[in-house]
Design a protein around this motif. Structure first.
Motif, PDB file in Angstrom:
ATOM      1  N   TYR A  81       0.789  -1.231   0.000  1.00 29.97           N
ATOM      2  CA  TYR A  81       0.000   0.000   0.000  1.00 29.97           C
ATOM      3  C   TYR A  81       0.820   1.279   0.000  1.00 29.97           C
ATOM      4  CZ  TYR A  81      -3.794  -3.193   0.930  1.00 29.97           C
ATOM      5  OH  TYR A  81      -4.695  -4.224   0.829  1.00 29.97           O
ATOM      6  N   LEU A  82       2.114   1.195   0.274  1.00 29.19           N
ATOM      7  CA  LEU A  82       2.934   2.402   0.294  1.00 29.19           C
ATOM      8  C   LEU A  82       3.898   2.464  -0.884  1.00 29.19           C
ATOM      9  CD1 LEU A  82       3.698   2.661   4.126  1.00 29.19           C
ATOM     10  CD2 LEU A  82       2.034   3.958   2.801  1.00 29.19           C
ATOM     11  N   ARG A  83       3.799   1.486  -1.811  1.00 28.30           N
ATOM     12  CA  ARG A  83       4.604   1.543  -3.026  1.00 28.30           C
ATOM     13  C   ARG A  83       3.969   2.495  -4.026  1.00 28.30           C
ATOM     14  NH1 ARG A  83       4.169  -3.992  -3.923  1.00 28.30           N
ATOM     15  NH2 ARG A  83       3.769  -3.588  -6.106  1.00 28.30           N
ATOM     16  N   PRO A  84       4.782   3.192  -4.859  1.00 29.24           N
ATOM     17  CA  PRO A  84       4.218   4.016  -5.932  1.00 29.24           C
ATOM     18  C   PRO A  84       3.393   3.160  -6.896  1.00 29.24           C
ATOM     19  CG  PRO A  84       6.562   4.472  -5.639  1.00 29.24           C
ATOM     20  CD  PRO A  84       6.248   3.273  -4.804  1.00 29.24           C
ATOM     21  N   LYS A  85       2.372   3.761  -7.487  1.00 28.88           N
ATOM     22  CA  LYS A  85       1.480   3.020  -8.381  1.00 28.88           C
ATOM     23  C   LYS A  85       2.246   2.419  -9.553  1.00 28.88           C
ATOM     24  CE  LYS A  85      -2.753   3.554 -11.117  1.00 28.88           C
ATOM     25  NZ  LYS A  85      -3.772   4.514 -11.632  1.00 28.88           N
ATOM     26  N   SER A  86       3.277   3.120 -10.026  1.00 28.37           N
ATOM     27  CA  SER A  86       4.043   2.645 -11.178  1.00 28.37           C
ATOM     28  C   SER A  86       4.812   1.363 -10.882  1.00 28.37           C
ATOM     29  CB  SER A  86       5.028   3.733 -11.635  1.00 28.37           C
ATOM     30  OG  SER A  86       5.888   4.101 -10.559  1.00 28.37           O
ATOM     31  N   ASP A  87       5.068   1.093  -9.596  1.00 19.26           N
ATOM     32  CA  ASP A  87       5.830  -0.099  -9.212  1.00 19.26           C
ATOM     33  C   ASP A  87       4.948  -1.313  -8.956  1.00 19.26           C
ATOM     34  OD1 ASP A  87       8.099   1.399  -9.385  1.00 19.26           O
ATOM     35  OD2 ASP A  87       8.288   1.765  -7.227  1.00 19.26           O
ATOM     36  N   HIS A  88       3.619  -1.140  -9.047  1.00 18.10           N
ATOM     37  CA  HIS A  88       2.716  -2.246  -8.734  1.00 18.10           C
ATOM     38  C   HIS A  88       2.713  -3.284  -9.852  1.00 18.10           C
ATOM     39  CE1 HIS A  88       0.416  -1.294  -5.022  1.00 18.10           C
ATOM     40  NE2 HIS A  88       0.946  -0.107  -5.239  1.00 18.10           N
ATOM     41  N   SER A  89       2.733  -4.533  -9.457  1.00 19.93           N
ATOM     42  CA  SER A  89       2.631  -5.661 -10.383  1.00 19.93           C
ATOM     43  C   SER A  89       1.559  -6.595  -9.846  1.00 19.93           C
ATOM     44  CB  SER A  89       3.968  -6.393 -10.472  1.00 19.93           C
ATOM     45  OG  SER A  89       3.803  -7.675 -11.018  1.00 19.93           O
ATOM     46  N   PRO A  90       0.566  -6.989 -10.657  1.00 21.32           N
ATOM     47  CA  PRO A  90      -0.497  -7.868 -10.169  1.00 21.32           C
ATOM     48  C   PRO A  90       0.037  -9.149  -9.547  1.00 21.32           C
ATOM     49  CG  PRO A  90      -1.083  -6.988 -12.321  1.00 21.32           C
ATOM     50  CD  PRO A  90       0.335  -6.581 -12.054  1.00 21.32           C
ATOM     51  N   GLU A  91       1.079  -9.737 -10.149  1.00 11.16           N
ATOM     52  CA  GLU A  91       1.615 -10.991  -9.628  1.00 11.16           C
ATOM     53  C   GLU A  91       2.263 -10.786  -8.254  1.00 11.16           C
ATOM     54  OE1 GLU A  91       2.094  -9.870 -12.727  1.00 11.16           O
ATOM     55  OE2 GLU A  91       0.696 -11.300 -13.660  1.00 11.16           O
TER      56      GLU A  91
END
Length: 321
Positions: free
Chosen positions: A265-275
């Motif tokens: 929840y505190l990672r930038p949106k660009s770093d999100h990966s569904p897996e």
């Protein structure tokens, strides 16, 4: 496999049912994951139930530290029950759908229990700080009334944030697609399906995460920094060891829980990966809930003694039937 959302819409503007993404097209992989999660779920339910029962039935454990631990065990039971049963069904069944209302309900309880756990862990750290750094005033400053208020505030914060976030997200329209790229109704994957501008919702999630995840974490860090300073000036080596041993289980649980939730929840949106998000979600919903009772029972002599007494009592009751 894609899902035709037109069959799941009451009109062209709002999706009424969602579906969870399939983990794998290979049945063997889904069955293996189902078996692992089911085992962790059963261990979690059994372990947390036994700890809560042992604390309630053992007068020696009627202290602030174990009061909060009993709350944590009950919370973990609710936390896993709100997510894992539906997750298990989706893994081995084609019935992967969930209604909009069902999804909102699952999201509320997931947030409710998650935020409550953050606050309870902070309350437990404050309790250890008072016990070690202010032992002469511990009994008065951590009275039953104070402990009850801390628990009520923790559960209340979880309820308020859960209601607010769930209502804010499900007031949006969902035009499709209707497949949630996740195991359950978590905030980011559901929000990704909403129509229009969701920047305000994303900001609200981030603010809630900072206030309700990061702020309690800072309180925990502050408490343990002061504990460490107090322990280092203790003249007795045995006293230092005893003080640190009462904190070790809590520190390990905090590390497991906050490590996974902060990464989500505190990672930038660009770093999100569904897996990666799925793996992290599996960790903090199933793995940590299973490990918590094991950690507290293995590293605490009083809990182990109470558990043995509780299990012996259950055996006697069964034999007398």
């Amino acid at each position: 496999m894609s899902i035709n959302c037109s069959l799941w819409q009451e009109n062209s503007l709002s999706v009424k049912r969602f579906a969870f993404a399939k983990f794998s097209e290979v049945p063997g992989e889904c069955f293996l994951l189902f078996t692992l999660i089911l085992l962790m779920f059963l261990v979690s339910l059994t372990g947390n139930s036994l700890i809560a029962l042992a604390i309630c039935t053992s007068p020696a454990l009627h202290t602030p530290m174990y009061f909060f631990l009993a709350n944590l065990s009950l919370l973990e039971i609710g936390y896993t029950c709100s997510v894992i049963p539906k997750m298990l069904q989706s893994l081995v069944s084609e019935a992967r759908g969930i209604s909009r209302e069902g999804c909102a309900t699952q999201m509320f309880f997931f947030i409710f229990f998650g935020i409550t756990e953050c606050c309870l862990l902070a309350a437990m750290a404050f309790d250890r700080y008072m016990a070690i750094c202010s032992p002469l005033h511990y009994a008065t400053r951590m009275s039953r009334g104070v402990c009850a208020h801390l628990a009520i505030v923790s559960w209340g914060m979880g309820c308020i944030v859960g209601l607010g976030q769930t209502n804010f997200i499900f007031s949006l329209n969902f035009c499709g697609p209707c497949e949630i790229d996740h195991f359950f109704c978590d905030l980011p994957p559901v929000l990704a399906l909403a129509c229009g501008d969701t920047s305000q919702n994303e900001a609200a999630i981030f603010v809630a995460a900072v206030l309700c995840i990061f702020s309690p974490f800072l309180l925990i860090i502050s408490s343990y920094v002061r504990i460490l300073i107090a322990v280092l000036v203790m003249p007795s080596r045995e006293g230092r060891h005893k003080a640190l041993s009462t904190c070790s289980s809590h520190l390990l649980v905090v590390t497991l829980f906050y490590g996974s939730t902060s990464a989500t929840y505190l990672r930038p949106k660009s770093d999100h990966s569904p897996e990666v998000d799925k793996l992290l979600a599996l960790f903090y919903t199933a793995v940590t809930s299973m490990l918590n009772p094991i950690i507290y029972s293995l590293r605490n002599k009083e809990v182990k003694a109470a558990l043995r007494k509780t299990l012996s009592l259950k055996k006697v009751l069964i034999m007398n039937r």
